[in-house]
Design a protein around this motif. Structure first.
Motif, mmCIF file in Angstrom:
data_model
loop_
_atom_site.group_PDB
_atom_site.id
_atom_site.type_symbol
_atom_site.label_atom_id
_atom_site.label_comp_id
_atom_site.label_asym_id
_atom_site.label_seq_id
_atom_site.Cartn_x
_atom_site.Cartn_y
_atom_site.Cartn_z
ATOM 1 N N ARG A 340 35.525 36.253 41.499
ATOM 2 C CA ARG A 340 35.762 37.699 41.577
ATOM 3 C C ARG A 340 37.173 37.971 42.087
ATOM 4 O O ARG A 340 37.838 38.920 41.638
ATOM 5 C CB ARG A 340 34.737 38.351 42.499
ATOM 6 C CG ARG A 340 33.393 38.574 41.849
ATOM 7 C CD ARG A 340 32.445 39.307 42.803
ATOM 8 N NE ARG A 340 32.979 40.614 43.156
ATOM 9 C CZ ARG A 340 32.789 41.726 42.451
ATOM 10 N NH1 ARG A 340 32.056 41.685 41.331
ATOM 11 N NH2 ARG A 340 33.315 42.876 42.814
ATOM 12 N N GLN A 341 37.650 37.160 43.012
ATOM 13 C CA GLN A 341 38.992 37.352 43.534
ATOM 14 C C GLN A 341 40.048 37.144 42.452
ATOM 15 O O GLN A 341 41.048 37.875 42.396
ATOM 16 C CB GLN A 341 39.252 36.393 44.704
ATOM 17 C CG GLN A 341 38.483 36.750 45.974
ATOM 18 C CD GLN A 341 38.947 38.078 46.537
ATOM 19 O OE1 GLN A 341 38.273 39.094 46.368
ATOM 20 N NE2 GLN A 341 40.090 38.084 47.175
ATOM 21 N N ALA A 344 39.888 40.114 40.205
ATOM 22 C CA ALA A 344 40.418 41.238 40.959
ATOM 23 C C ALA A 344 41.935 41.166 41.062
ATOM 24 O O ALA A 344 42.630 42.192 41.034
ATOM 25 C CB ALA A 344 39.802 41.256 42.356
ATOM 26 N N LYS A 345 42.470 39.942 41.150
ATOM 27 C CA LYS A 345 43.926 39.789 41.195
ATOM 28 C C LYS A 345 44.553 40.223 39.883
ATOM 29 O O LYS A 345 45.601 40.893 39.851
ATOM 30 C CB LYS A 345 44.258 38.330 41.518
ATOM 31 C CG LYS A 345 45.748 38.089 41.690
ATOM 32 C CD LYS A 345 46.002 36.656 42.119
ATOM 33 C CE LYS A 345 47.502 36.422 42.332
ATOM 34 N NZ LYS A 345 47.776 35.016 42.739
ATOM 35 N N SER A 348 44.551 43.839 39.755
ATOM 36 C CA SER A 348 45.594 44.400 40.613
ATOM 37 C C SER A 348 46.960 44.342 39.938
ATOM 38 O O SER A 348 47.791 45.245 40.090
ATOM 39 C CB SER A 348 45.621 43.654 41.950
ATOM 40 O OG SER A 348 45.990 42.306 41.758
ATOM 41 N N GLN A 973 37.893 44.971 34.236
ATOM 42 C CA GLN A 973 36.930 45.643 35.114
ATOM 43 C C GLN A 973 35.499 45.381 34.667
ATOM 44 O O GLN A 973 34.599 45.231 35.492
ATOM 45 C CB GLN A 973 37.225 47.136 35.158
ATOM 46 C CG GLN A 973 38.486 47.486 35.946
ATOM 47 C CD GLN A 973 38.811 48.957 35.902
ATOM 48 O OE1 GLN A 973 38.343 49.668 34.999
ATOM 49 N NE2 GLN A 973 39.659 49.412 36.830
ATOM 50 N N LEU A 976 34.596 41.994 35.791
ATOM 51 C CA LEU A 976 34.342 41.985 37.223
ATOM 52 C C LEU A 976 32.946 42.511 37.544
ATOM 53 O O LEU A 976 32.260 42.003 38.434
ATOM 54 C CB LEU A 976 35.398 42.828 37.943
ATOM 55 C CG LEU A 976 35.347 42.815 39.479
ATOM 56 C CD1 LEU A 976 35.648 41.421 40.001
ATOM 57 C CD2 LEU A 976 36.356 43.804 40.060
ATOM 58 N N GLN A 981 28.291 41.232 43.005
ATOM 59 C CA GLN A 981 29.138 41.576 44.152
ATOM 60 C C GLN A 981 28.799 40.677 45.352
ATOM 61 O O GLN A 981 27.638 40.471 45.675
ATOM 62 C CB GLN A 981 28.927 43.048 44.530
ATOM 63 C CG GLN A 981 29.675 43.466 45.762
ATOM 64 C CD GLN A 981 31.178 43.526 45.528
ATOM 65 O OE1 GLN A 981 31.619 43.794 44.420
ATOM 66 N NE2 GLN A 981 31.955 43.248 46.552
#
Length: 1199
Positions: A340-341, A344-345, A348, A973, A976, A981
């Motif tokens: 997930r990181q 998420a990166k 970002s 997204q 993700l 979660q």
């Protein structure tokens, strides 16, 4: 004749020279004292298990510590104020752990296993027989019972004899104080000044101690003052301090503060009351290897530290295991979190690129809007310049318009001011007109005033004549003196009546007081009779008869129960009762005296308040030194052992019930009776013949399911049996018995018939006296009625005379008033006749009227001038108004012309403003998007910033449009959201726990090293300490047992080991009767003589092992029978007169005849009295004895 004292000896020794002061400092043993003596409360503390858990320093350790501490402060604090602490030994709480040597021990190890124990030697003995530190000479002046005395003890046994009161124990006091030990060691007076002889201002103690071999003796003098608590020291004639004296005592190993080597008279009982732990420590200090105490302290401190480290290691290991297991469970979630990181990166990055490209597009739009705005701005500027001349003329007209408007307003204001001045003149004229009218009216009123004055003169003249007629013809009046004499006579008669009434009232008051006193007697006697019937009151009075302080405390509690949160119970002797009187003796025998009179609280708050009121303050009004027993423990049922037998076992063994079942008491008091008195474990059997004592012992000594119990008390008939199991060998049950005494506290006290008869007689006599008093009261009342009737007659006569007197006085006052009125009327008549003439007033008023008319004429002239000026100002204002209107018309026409020319300019200006708004909006949009993109880029980590710089260089930042970037963002997204979660706190918890695991591993390694080091220390110290201790105790035990065997009794000394080294103990077991078993020596179980015998035999056994240069016991043979005293004396002579024995002092007021004597003994006889010669040297007892022997020998030869 002054009292003189002298001691004579069986041998004379020449005085020894004093030696030089030693330069080597010796470490002084100091024990820190727990300051438990500040509180006044004496609380019932009888739970041995609780005392062991608290691990408080023993009573004697505290005593010894206080002794050493006080010994330094006694001289140092008084002379120089030196309170610096030195390194030394102390209790486990007060001593730092000793630094270990290379082998892990705190002192050099000297293993003695497998070898015969060598006796520990003191410092080498000199040629004269004295060991260094022994007392060679003592000299006292003005000390307690002595005026002056000097004597020289011997190097071995010194027996000090003399009658009671001659000053034997004063010698022990002198040794203690002279060597800088505090008075508390002696258990007598607490102040040094108390040891100075009565009626003397000062005194001194001089002691000469044997110096080391080849060195001079130490001569120590302590100077005392009766007026001061301080003292001074000299050493070998030179001024010294208490610390220096104490250092010398430590170097010579003098132990006056140790009961095993110095036992004063008032401390004999305290030796038997020492706990076994205290006895072990004091024995180590007095005898055996000099390092025993140091090794023991090392074992105590290292053992506690090792236990603490091991417990912490165990806790840390369990914590480490739990933490590792928990982190293993989180690894899957950590992987999912890392995926997930990554996404998420990426998101970002896209979220940064979108604003960057939005800024790029906004910047292009901004450049276009800027170019359009600049073109329109140039067009507007051109049109504005063309219209400028017309606008300049318009501005000029506007200025003229404002100037003419101001001039017009100025003329209008000037005209207004003229009109205001005209109004003021008009008002002033009207005011003068009103004044003139008033003057005219006064002129008209002068005639009427003159007529009124003439009429008033005539009226006053008539009034004066009438008043003079009344005065000339007064009414007839009585003689006022006659009436006054009659009133005086009547008052004289009335005074007699008042005196009679006062005497009567005094008799009535006395009658009432007597009646009240008799009624009080009746009431008090009735209340006492009622209280005699109140059992609680009788018990309270019974308590008062033998402990007034506790009775006063109970009385205070009854009046102040409302102060406490919960009920505070009165002592069991009051609040408890035994319904079945057959069990009263047995139940009361379960209590000791203190338990019967203890006040019991139910919560900590009430316990503290109760102690504060009764013991720590004067709130309850008790005596200053009163000590009230109070008790409270948290109610924890699991801490109390269960009953040793079930109900069925109880009945089968012949018992009737447990003591608690036969006692009535409040429910809240049951916890105290179980926890403190153990009534629930005390079985009672009234018929002792039905009880098999051996079976009962086995039943009550069985351990409970939790290991508790192992001993209890039971009552069989009239015998109390206390059963305990031995801690050694087969753990056999041991029984101690005593008789049940008749109860005197829990019994219901009967009413004394003699007291009741006296109270009844008092009530009867008081009632008879009350009847006589009432008859006297009736007679007094009749007499009072007669006096009251005479008083009424007097009042009638007095009122009649007073009315006649008032009538005469009123008439006289009326005549006096008429005279005053005549004088007043004549004065008014004179004033009217002297008033001024009317013609003068008329002339004055006419003159004033003329002045007013002149002022009005002047005002009229001024008013005319103001009217003319106002007309001129009005004309000027009209001209200014016309000019103002002309300029305004010109301005309006020019404005219409300018407006026509500005329409084209306004259209161009509108286009410019619209373009300018678009430009400003584009600029703000571009700036905002730039700030957002810059902030996002700067907020990213260094890795992203490096990647972004690379993309800028190769142009890939703008390779995709904003729409493409948004589409890619939606895809990421969605990816993700497909991954579950994970709570970020889980990852944080995982990382934090991993760090804690690493840190905990390091901590465990350090503690493992510490544990191994402590184990080495303990092993080395125990290998040195335990063999030396066992050897010492074995040696002392053999001598102790042999000494008891010689007197036909049995004694044994054992080491009582324990897991905690501070709880190792020496148990002294003794048996004085054939049918008894060996029993532990305590301060309560054995008699005084038995304790004294045990004490002296233990001290004798310790003497051969002692390291101290001298020992002392004072009146230890008190309470012994002749057989024991003879055996003890002979053993003492044998032990203390060996060639290698140290100096020993035995103080006693009596000795038996035909005792063993040894040539090394020295007998000191105290010859003290009022009739000794003044000159020193005369009356020497030794000289008298020698003279007697020579005379007797000559007489024998002559025959």
């Amino acid at each position: 004749m002054p009292r003189r004292t002298r001691a004579t000896t069986a041998e004379d020794h020449d005085s020894l020279e004093g030696n030089a002061q030693q330069s080597v400092k010796a470490k002084e043993e100091k024990v820190k004292q727990e300051k438990t003596g500040k509180g006044k409360a004496r609380r019932v503390e009888s739970d041995e298990e609780e005392e062991e858990q608290e691990q408080e320093p023993s009573q004697f350790d505290s005593h010894a510590g206080a002794a050493d501490s006080e010994r330094e402060e006694d001289a140092e604090g008084e002379e120089e104020g030196e309170n610096d602490d030195e390194d030394g030994e102390g209790t486990p709480k007060g001593r730092k752990r000793a630094r270990v040597n290379s082998m892990g021990g705190s002192a050099p190890a000297s293993p003695s296993k497998g070898k015969e124990r060598q006796r520990v030697e003191t410092l080498p003995r000199d040629d004269d027989g004295f060991i260094p530190g022994s007392i060679v000479r003592i000299q006292l002046e003005n000390f307690v019972t002595y005026d002056w005395v000097e004597f020289r003890p011997g190097p071995y046994l010194n027996m000090i004899l003399g009658p009671n009161g001659t000053g034997k124990s004063s010698i022990a006091c002198a040794i203690c104080l002279g060597l800088n030990w505090p008075p508390s060691i002696l258990g007598r007076a607490s102040e040094l000044s108390s040891f100075v002889k009565n009626d003397k201002e000062a005194g001194y103690i001089e002691i000469e101690l044997k110096g080391a071999k080849g060195h001079k003796n130490l001569v120590i003098r302590r100077n005392l003052s009766a007026k001061s608590k301080s003292s001074t020291f000299t050493l070998n004639g030179q001024s010294s301090t208490g610390k220096e004296i104490s250092n010398h005592m430590a170097k010579l190993n003098v132990q006056v503060g140790n009961l095993c080597s110095f036992l004063p008279q008032d401390k004999v009982s305290q030796f038997a009351q020492m706990t076994p732990q205290q006895l072990l420590r004091e024995t180590q200090r007095a005898a055996g290897d000099i390092s025993l105490t140091k090794w023991h302290d090392t074992l105590i401190s290292s053992g506690k530290e090792l236990k603490s480290v091991q417990e912490r290691m165990k806790d840390d290991q369990e914590q480490l295991k739990t933490m590792v297991e928990r982190n293993a469970q989180l690894e899957r979630e950590v992987a999912r979190y890392q995926e997930r990181q990554r996404i998420a990166k990426e998101i970002s990055v896209l979220e940064v690129l979108i604003p960057v490209n939005e800024y790029h597009e906004a910047k292009e739009h901004y450049v276009q809007a800027k170019e359009r705005q600049r073109q329109l701005h140039a067009r507007v500027t051109e049109l504005r310049d063309r219209n400028a001349p017309a606008h300049a003329k318009l501005e000029q007209l506007a200025v003229q318009y404002k100037d003419f408007e101001k001039a017009r307003e100025k003329k209008k204001n000037a005209s207004k001011q003229k009109f205001q001045q005209m109004k003021a003149k008009w008002a002033e004229s009207e005011k003068l007109e009103n004044e003139a009218e008033e003057v005219t009216n006064k002129l008209d009123g002068l005639k009427r005033a003159e007529k009124d004055r003439v009429k008033k003169i005539k009226d006053l003249q008539t009034q004066i004549k009438d008043l003079q007629h009344h005065i000339a013809n007064p009414p007839e009046l009585e003689d006022l003196q006659v009436i006054t004499d009659q009133l005086r006579q009547l008052n004289t008669e009335h005074n007699q009546i008042k005196i009679r009434m006062e005497e009567l009232q005094d008799r009535q008051r006395a009658n009432i007081d007597a009646s009240a006193a008799e009624k009080v007697k009746i009431s008090d006697s009735m209340n006492q009779l009622n209280r005699l019937d109140d059992e609680r009151h009788r018990k309270l009075e019974n308590l008062r008869s033998w402990d007034r302080d506790h009775a006063d405390a109970v009385a205070w509690l009854r009046n102040n129960q409302n102060k406490f949160k919960m009920e505070v119970f009165e002592p069991p002797m009051i609040s408890c009762s035994v319904p079945d009187k057959r069990f009263t003796n047995a139940v009361e025998s379960c209590f000791n005296v203190n338990q019967l009179k203890t006040l019991v609280a139910q919560c900590e708050e009430d316990y503290e308040l109760l102690n504060n009121c009764l013991n720590d303050s004067n709130e309850a009004g008790l005596r200053k030194d009163a000590r009230i027993n109070t008790w409270y423990r948290p109610k924890l049922e699991h801490t109390v052992a269960r009953p040793p037998m079930t109900e069925e076992e109880l009945k089968s063994l012949g018992f009737d019930a447990y003591a608690i079942d036969k006692l009535n008491c409040p429910d809240g008091l049951l916890w105290y009776l179980k926890r403190e008195v153990n009534l629930h474990r005390t079985a009672i059997g009234l018929d002792g013949s039905k009880i098999d004592v051996s079976k009962a012992m086995e039943a009550v000594s069985r351990p409970g399911p939790r290991g508790e119990g192992g001993g209890a008390t039971f009552i069989a008939g009239n015998v109390i049996n206390t059963v305990q199991r031995s801690r050694y060998g087969r753990h056999a049950a041991q029984n101690t018995t005593r008789d049940v005494r008749p109860a005197r506290n829990l019994v219901s006290s009967a009413v004394d018939p003699e007291i009741k008869r006296r109270l009844d007689q008092t009530i009867q006599e008081a009632r008879q006296a009350l009847e006589l008093i009432n008859e006297g009261a009736n007679a007094l009342a009749a007499e009072e009625r007669g006096i009251r009737a005479q008083e009424a007659q007097f009042k009638m006569k007095f009122e009649a005379l007073d009315a006649r007197k008032k009538k005469v006085n009123d008439a006289q006052r009326e005549l006096a008033t008429l005279s005053a009125r005549i004088v007043t009327s004549k004065n008014k008549l004179k004033e009217l006749e002297n008033e001024p003439s009317v013609d003068v007033e008329r002339v004055r008023l006419k003159k004033k009227l003329l002045d007013l008319s002149k002022k009005r004429v002047k005002i009229a002239k001024d008013y005319t001038q103001l009217i003319r000026a106002a007309i001129a100002d009005q004309a000027a204002a009209t001209r200014s108004g016309l000019e103002f209107l002309q300029v305004g018309a010109n301005k309006t026409a020019l404005e219409a012309l300018c407006q026509q020319k500005d329409e084209r300019y306004q259209r161009a200006l509108a286009e410019f403003e619209q373009a300018d708004q678009i430009f400003v909006a584009a600029k703000a949009d571009a700036k905002g998007k730039r700030d957002i993109s810059v902030a996002l880029v700067r907020a990213m980590d260094k890795e992203f910033q490096a990647q972004f710089s690379k993309m800028e260089m190769d142009g890939s930042v703008h390779a995709r449009t904003v729409e493409q970037l948004r589409a890619d963002l939606e895809v990421q997204q969605a990816n993700l959201e497909m991954i579950m979660q994970t709570n970020p706190g889980v990852i944080e918890q995982y990382d934090r726990r991993q760090g804690e695991i690493d840190k905990l591993n390091q901590t465990l390694e350090g503690r493992q090293r510490t544990s191994q080091r402590l184990e080495r220390e303990i092993k080395v110290a125990r290998d040195s300490w335990q063999p030396a201790l066992e050897s010492l105790v074995e040696s002392i035990g053999k001598k102790f047992s042999a000494a008891f065997d010689r007197i036909g009794c049995a004694g044994e000394i054992r080491i009582n080991p324990h897991d905690d080294y501070d709880k190792w103990a020496i148990d002294i077991l003794v048996k004085f009767r054939d049918k008894e078993k060996l029993q532990l020596l305590t301060g309560q179980r054995q008699s005084g003589g038995e304790r004294s015998l045990t004490t002296i035999l233990y001290l004798m056994s310790l003497t051969e092992e002692a390291r101290t240069p001298f020992s002392l016991v004072d009146e230890i043979n008190q309470g012994m029978d002749q057989r024991a005293e003879r055996a003890v004396h002979n053993s003492m002579v044998e032990v203390t007169c060996k060639p290698d024995s140290g100096q020993y002092f035995l103080i006693t007021p009596k000795l038996l005849a035909d005792l063993n004597y040894h040539e090394r003994m020295k007998v000191l006889c105290v010859n003290n009295g009022d009739w000794l010669p003044e000159e020193r040297g005369l009356g020497n007892m030794m000289s008298l004895i020698d003279t007697f022997v020579r005379v007797r020998d000559r007489a024998s030869r002559a025959m």
